[in-house]
Design a protein around this motif. Structure first.
Motif, PDB file in Angstrom:
ATOM      1  N   ALA A   1      -3.337 -25.893 -72.469  1.00 23.18           N
ATOM      2  CA  ALA A   1      -4.173 -26.550 -71.462  1.00 23.18           C
ATOM      3  C   ALA A   1      -3.585 -27.915 -71.124  1.00 23.18           C
ATOM      4  CB  ALA A   1      -5.604 -26.688 -71.966  1.00 23.18           C
ATOM      5  N   GLY A   2      -3.170 -28.659 -72.146  1.00 24.57           N
ATOM      6  CA  GLY A   2      -2.576 -29.980 -71.924  1.00 24.57           C
ATOM      7  C   GLY A   2      -1.337 -29.879 -71.049  1.00 24.57           C
ATOM      8  N   GLY A   3      -0.476 -28.905 -71.357  1.00 27.46           N
ATOM      9  CA  GLY A   3       0.750 -28.696 -70.584  1.00 27.46           C
ATOM     10  C   GLY A   3       0.426 -28.337 -69.150  1.00 27.46           C
ATOM     11  N   PHE A   4      -0.582 -27.488 -68.972  1.00 26.19           N
ATOM     12  CA  PHE A   4      -0.967 -27.069 -67.628  1.00 26.19           C
ATOM     13  C   PHE A   4      -1.386 -28.276 -66.793  1.00 26.19           C
ATOM     14  CE2 PHE A   4      -4.456 -26.145 -64.697  1.00 26.19           C
ATOM     15  CZ  PHE A   4      -3.798 -25.309 -63.805  1.00 26.19           C
ATOM     16  N   TYR A   5      -2.281 -29.107 -67.333  1.00 28.99           N
ATOM     17  CA  TYR A   5      -2.775 -30.247 -66.554  1.00 28.99           C
ATOM     18  C   TYR A   5      -1.669 -31.227 -66.224  1.00 28.99           C
ATOM     19  CZ  TYR A   5      -7.505 -28.661 -67.173  1.00 28.99           C
ATOM     20  OH  TYR A   5      -8.638 -27.909 -67.120  1.00 28.99           O
ATOM     21  N   ARG A   6      -0.767 -31.466 -67.195  1.00 27.72           N
ATOM     22  CA  ARG A   6       0.320 -32.416 -66.926  1.00 27.72           C
ATOM     23  C   ARG A   6       1.213 -31.907 -65.805  1.00 27.72           C
ATOM     24  NH1 ARG A   6      -0.281 -33.606 -72.234  1.00 27.72           N
ATOM     25  NH2 ARG A   6       1.089 -31.946 -72.909  1.00 27.72           N
ATOM     26  N   LEU A   7       1.601 -30.623 -65.902  1.00 28.77           N
ATOM     27  CA  LEU A   7       2.476 -30.063 -64.875  1.00 28.77           C
ATOM     28  C   LEU A   7       1.758 -30.013 -63.522  1.00 28.77           C
ATOM     29  CD1 LEU A   7       5.224 -28.827 -64.329  1.00 28.77           C
ATOM     30  CD2 LEU A   7       4.306 -26.578 -64.895  1.00 28.77           C
ATOM     31  N   PHE A   8       0.491 -29.580 -63.562  1.00 28.33           N
ATOM     32  CA  PHE A   8      -0.285 -29.480 -62.316  1.00 28.33           C
ATOM     33  C   PHE A   8      -0.334 -30.839 -61.617  1.00 28.33           C
ATOM     34  CE2 PHE A   8      -3.937 -29.520 -59.570  1.00 28.33           C
ATOM     35  CZ  PHE A   8      -4.045 -28.227 -59.085  1.00 28.33           C
ATOM     36  N   ASN A   9      -0.650 -31.870 -62.381  1.00 29.87           N
ATOM     37  CA  ASN A   9      -0.799 -33.191 -61.773  1.00 29.87           C
ATOM     38  C   ASN A   9       0.534 -33.765 -61.298  1.00 29.87           C
ATOM     39  OD1 ASN A   9      -3.553 -33.197 -61.979  1.00 29.87           O
ATOM     40  ND2 ASN A   9      -3.586 -34.210 -63.961  1.00 29.87           N
TER      41      ASN A   9
ATOM     42  N   PHE B   1      -9.430 -21.500 -56.834  1.00 29.83           N
ATOM     43  CA  PHE B   1      -9.229 -22.228 -58.074  1.00 29.83           C
ATOM     44  C   PHE B   1     -10.188 -23.418 -58.007  1.00 29.83           C
ATOM     45  CE2 PHE B   1      -6.789 -25.440 -60.520  1.00 29.83           C
ATOM     46  CZ  PHE B   1      -6.785 -24.783 -61.722  1.00 29.83           C
ATOM     47  N   MET B   2     -11.407 -23.209 -58.529  1.00 26.22           N
ATOM     48  CA  MET B   2     -12.506 -24.142 -58.248  1.00 26.22           C
ATOM     49  C   MET B   2     -12.223 -25.575 -58.702  1.00 26.22           C
ATOM     50  SD  MET B   2     -14.550 -22.482 -56.452  1.00 26.22           S
ATOM     51  CE  MET B   2     -16.163 -23.206 -56.306  1.00 26.22           C
ATOM     52  N   LYS B   3     -11.620 -25.703 -59.879  1.00 29.25           N
ATOM     53  CA  LYS B   3     -11.324 -27.057 -60.370  1.00 29.25           C
ATOM     54  C   LYS B   3     -10.470 -27.816 -59.361  1.00 29.25           C
ATOM     55  CE  LYS B   3      -9.963 -26.109 -64.604  1.00 29.25           C
ATOM     56  NZ  LYS B   3     -10.590 -25.509 -65.755  1.00 29.25           N
ATOM     57  N   GLY B   4      -9.544 -27.086 -58.746  1.00 32.08           N
ATOM     58  CA  GLY B   4      -8.692 -27.698 -57.733  1.00 32.08           C
ATOM     59  C   GLY B   4      -9.490 -28.035 -56.483  1.00 32.08           C
ATOM     60  N   LEU B   5     -10.361 -27.114 -56.060  1.00 32.76           N
ATOM     61  CA  LEU B   5     -11.167 -27.360 -54.861  1.00 32.76           C
ATOM     62  C   LEU B   5     -12.114 -28.543 -55.078  1.00 32.76           C
ATOM     63  CD1 LEU B   5     -12.127 -23.726 -53.721  1.00 32.76           C
ATOM     64  CD2 LEU B   5     -10.189 -25.137 -53.016  1.00 32.76           C
TER      65      LEU B   5
ATOM     66  N   ARG C   1      -5.336 -13.635 -68.916  1.00 29.82           N
ATOM     67  CA  ARG C   1      -6.216 -14.107 -67.850  1.00 29.82           C
ATOM     68  C   ARG C   1      -5.998 -15.596 -67.580  1.00 29.82           C
ATOM     69  NH1 ARG C   1     -12.452 -11.951 -67.147  1.00 29.82           N
ATOM     70  NH2 ARG C   1     -12.595 -12.858 -65.074  1.00 29.82           N
ATOM     71  N   LEU C   2      -5.802 -16.361 -68.664  1.00 25.60           N
ATOM     72  CA  LEU C   2      -5.560 -17.798 -68.505  1.00 25.60           C
ATOM     73  C   LEU C   2      -4.230 -18.049 -67.801  1.00 25.60           C
ATOM     74  CD1 LEU C   2      -6.826 -19.335 -71.870  1.00 25.60           C
ATOM     75  CD2 LEU C   2      -7.757 -19.740 -69.588  1.00 25.60           C
ATOM     76  N   TRP C   3      -3.232 -17.222 -68.171  1.00 26.32           N
ATOM     77  CA  TRP C   3      -1.909 -17.351 -67.568  1.00 26.32           C
ATOM     78  C   TRP C   3      -1.995 -17.144 -66.053  1.00 26.32           C
ATOM     79  CZ3 TRP C   3       2.975 -18.846 -68.174  1.00 26.32           C
ATOM     80  CH2 TRP C   3       3.992 -18.255 -67.411  1.00 26.32           C
ATOM     81  N   ASN C   4      -2.680 -16.070 -65.636  1.00 24.87           N
ATOM     82  CA  ASN C   4      -2.831 -15.798 -64.211  1.00 24.87           C
ATOM     83  C   ASN C   4      -3.653 -16.874 -63.510  1.00 24.87           C
ATOM     84  OD1 ASN C   4      -1.334 -13.394 -63.749  1.00 24.87           O
ATOM     85  ND2 ASN C   4      -2.834 -12.321 -64.992  1.00 24.87           N
ATOM     86  N   PHE C   5      -4.623 -17.397 -64.248  1.00 24.41           N
ATOM     87  CA  PHE C   5      -5.463 -18.471 -63.728  1.00 24.41           C
ATOM     88  C   PHE C   5      -4.597 -19.703 -63.442  1.00 24.41           C
ATOM     89  CE2 PHE C   5      -8.739 -21.842 -64.747  1.00 24.41           C
ATOM     90  CZ  PHE C   5      -9.497 -21.620 -63.617  1.00 24.41           C
ATOM     91  N   ALA C   6      -3.682 -19.993 -64.382  1.00 20.86           N
ATOM     92  CA  ALA C   6      -2.795 -21.148 -64.223  1.00 20.86           C
ATOM     93  C   ALA C   6      -1.877 -20.951 -63.014  1.00 20.86           C
ATOM     94  CB  ALA C   6      -1.974 -21.359 -65.494  1.00 20.86           C
ATOM     95  N   ILE C   7      -1.318 -19.747 -62.864  1.00 22.72           N
ATOM     96  CA  ILE C   7      -0.427 -19.479 -61.729  1.00 22.72           C
ATOM     97  C   ILE C   7      -1.196 -19.626 -60.418  1.00 22.72           C
ATOM     98  CG2 ILE C   7       0.925 -17.678 -60.569  1.00 22.72           C
ATOM     99  CD1 ILE C   7       1.852 -16.770 -63.260  1.00 22.72           C
TER     100      ILE C   7
ATOM    101  N   GLY D   1      -3.671 -21.566 -59.928  1.00 16.59           N
ATOM    102  CA  GLY D   1      -3.844 -23.000 -59.715  1.00 16.59           C
ATOM    103  C   GLY D   1      -2.612 -23.616 -59.071  1.00 16.59           C
ATOM    104  N   PHE D   2      -1.435 -23.315 -59.645  1.00 18.34           N
ATOM    105  CA  PHE D   2      -0.192 -23.876 -59.098  1.00 18.34           C
ATOM    106  C   PHE D   2       0.012 -23.412 -57.653  1.00 18.34           C
ATOM    107  CE2 PHE D   2       1.359 -23.953 -63.674  1.00 18.34           C
ATOM    108  CZ  PHE D   2       1.160 -25.315 -63.787  1.00 18.34           C
ATOM    109  N   ALA D   3      -0.137 -22.098 -57.450  1.00 15.78           N
ATOM    110  CA  ALA D   3       0.187 -21.551 -56.132  1.00 15.78           C
ATOM    111  C   ALA D   3      -0.809 -22.011 -55.069  1.00 15.78           C
ATOM    112  CB  ALA D   3       0.227 -20.021 -56.193  1.00 15.78           C
ATOM    113  N   SER D   4      -2.045 -22.312 -55.487  1.00 15.12           N
ATOM    114  CA  SER D   4      -3.035 -22.743 -54.494  1.00 15.12           C
ATOM    115  C   SER D   4      -2.900 -24.214 -54.142  1.00 15.12           C
ATOM    116  CB  SER D   4      -4.460 -22.512 -55.004  1.00 15.12           C
ATOM    117  OG  SER D   4      -4.632 -21.199 -55.414  1.00 15.12           O
ATOM    118  N   PHE D   5      -2.303 -24.989 -55.024  1.00 16.51           N
ATOM    119  CA  PHE D   5      -2.326 -26.428 -54.794  1.00 16.51           C
ATOM    120  C   PHE D   5      -0.969 -27.102 -54.719  1.00 16.51           C
ATOM    121  CE2 PHE D   5      -6.667 -25.631 -55.614  1.00 16.51           C
ATOM    122  CZ  PHE D   5      -7.292 -26.516 -54.757  1.00 16.51           C
ATOM    123  N   SER D   6       0.113 -26.314 -54.790  1.00 19.48           N
ATOM    124  CA  SER D   6       1.416 -26.941 -54.686  1.00 19.48           C
ATOM    125  C   SER D   6       2.403 -26.007 -54.016  1.00 19.48           C
ATOM    126  CB  SER D   6       1.925 -27.296 -56.089  1.00 19.48           C
ATOM    127  OG  SER D   6       3.219 -27.824 -55.977  1.00 19.48           O
ATOM    128  N   THR D   7       3.259 -26.583 -53.195  1.00 21.04           N
ATOM    129  CA  THR D   7       4.337 -25.781 -52.622  1.00 21.04           C
ATOM    130  C   THR D   7       5.652 -26.116 -53.327  1.00 21.04           C
ATOM    131  OG1 THR D   7       4.596 -27.479 -50.939  1.00 21.04           O
ATOM    132  CG2 THR D   7       3.319 -25.541 -50.323  1.00 21.04           C
TER     133      THR D   7
END
Ligand code: UDP
Ligand code: MG
Length: 340
Positions: free
Chosen positions: A153-161, A195-199, A228-234, A236-242
């Protein structure tokens, strides 16, 4: 609230109203063991506070006793409404439906497993009355999570941000209160990949975090396995970053430059020392390496294409089978279309 237009709802805050209605939205998927303790805890919150409440449960196609329990509750309590899906559409769709059906001046979204402590609602409301549009809960202690979950989760948020234009506050789940105008704004976002958290982060507004220690699940078990978490993370990335799409031009450029240097070096060495035939191993390594680089880039293109495909089809985000409310069961309701 039918005398108010949607744009008026988006424009005005509801904080000042003394008779504010707070909607609690809770998605439920196979939560038969959690519902009774959750409702008991919520009734305590309702009795202790001075606001009016409604509880909107979304039964996300549960296969256990969840729906029967929820509809029985809706029969008994006029402040409980239940939106039952025709099948499992996932938590993001369930949250979307909850926001669509909630009528409160402020809406709180929370899990039914009591991992989102109901006591925080009073703090949320206090902050809302102070003038914050969004009050979200921040886990200051993820002790209840496994090490692997905390780490990923920590890695996901850092990369996402890093790669997304909108920032999600770290260690924040869906548990939050939103003013009506925030909810109305989120309802105008038409995308199917939700990806609600992103929205939530994307719409902005004046926000504040409240720290809490996240307890373990009260009953039942988590619905999110690794896959499921893995797909959720993808998602998130695909919805909020190009960035994952655009990075390939740069990788291609760098590899082309390196190849040019390497080619120059080979030509030079050949001119100086003569033709050198061996090189089978390095050749094969390079072929395999660049083959995989190309496949990864095509795969990433595929991720975005697949999402485009889903968006273009424009299917509804969820389909409602039945709504149970006010002691009586409504007639079958048609699926809410995106245009609404
Ligand atoms: N949930 C849902 N649909 C799903 C999976 C989960 O509505 O397909 C609900 C679930 O009932 C719970 C919330 O989402 O109220 C959070 O799920 P869970 O507690 O399993 O997630 P975790 O806390 O482990 O992240
Ligand atoms: Mg949980």
């Amino acid at each position: 609230m039918n005398d108010v237009t949607d744009s008026e709802r988006r424009a005005r805050r509801y904080v000042a109203r003394p008779d504010a209605l707070i909607s609690i939205v809770a998605p439920c998927y196979n939560e038969a063991d959690s519902i009774v303790p959750f409702v008991a805890a919520m009734m305590d919150v309702i009795k202790a506070g001075d606001a009016r409440y409604e509880l909107v449960f979304v039964d996300d196609g549960s296969t256990d006793d969840t729906r029967a329990q929820l509809s029985a509750l809706a029969d008994r309590h006029s402040e409980i409404r239940v939106v039952a899906f025709s099948r499992n559409f996932g938590k993001e769709a369930a949250l979307t439906a909850g926001l669509d059906y909630a009528e409160g001046d402020a809406v709180v979204v929370m899990d039914v497993d009591l991992q989102d402590p109901p006591e925080l609602i009073a703090v949320f409301i206090e902050k809302w009355r102070e003038g914050y549009d969004v009050v979200y809960a921040t886990r200051d202690d993820r002790g209840a999570d496994t090490f692997a979950k905390r780490f990923t989760a920590g890695g996901f948020y850092r990369l996402f941000n890093k790669i997304s234009a909108v920032k999600i506050p770290e260690n924040t789940g869906d548990y939050r209160l939103m003013d009506r105008r925030v909810v109305e704004t989120i309802k105008t976002l038409p995308e199917r990949s939700r990806f609600m958290k992103g929205l939530f982060a994307w719409v902005g507004f004046k926000s504040v975090g409240v720290d809490y220690a996240r307890p373990a699940r009260a009953a039942g078990k988590s619905k999110f396995n690794f896959w499921r978490l893995w797909n959720f993370a993808i998602d998130g990335f695909a919805s909020f970053s190009t960035a994952p799409l655009r990075v390939w031009s740069y990788i291609g450029g760098i590899i082309a430059a390196l190849s040019f240097l390497y080619a120059s070096a080979i030509i030079f060495i050949t001119l100086v020392t003569g033709v050198d035939v061996p090189g089978y191993a390095s050749l094969l390594t390079f072929i395999l390496f660049f083959g995989s680089v190309q496949m990864i880039s095509v795969g990433i293109l595929g991720e975005y294409m697949a999402r485009l495909f889903i968006e273009v089809k424009g299917r509804p985000i969820y389909i409602v089978d039945e709504v149970y409310a006010g002691g009586a069961q409504d007639a079958k309701q048609p699926a809410k279309a995106a245009a609404e």
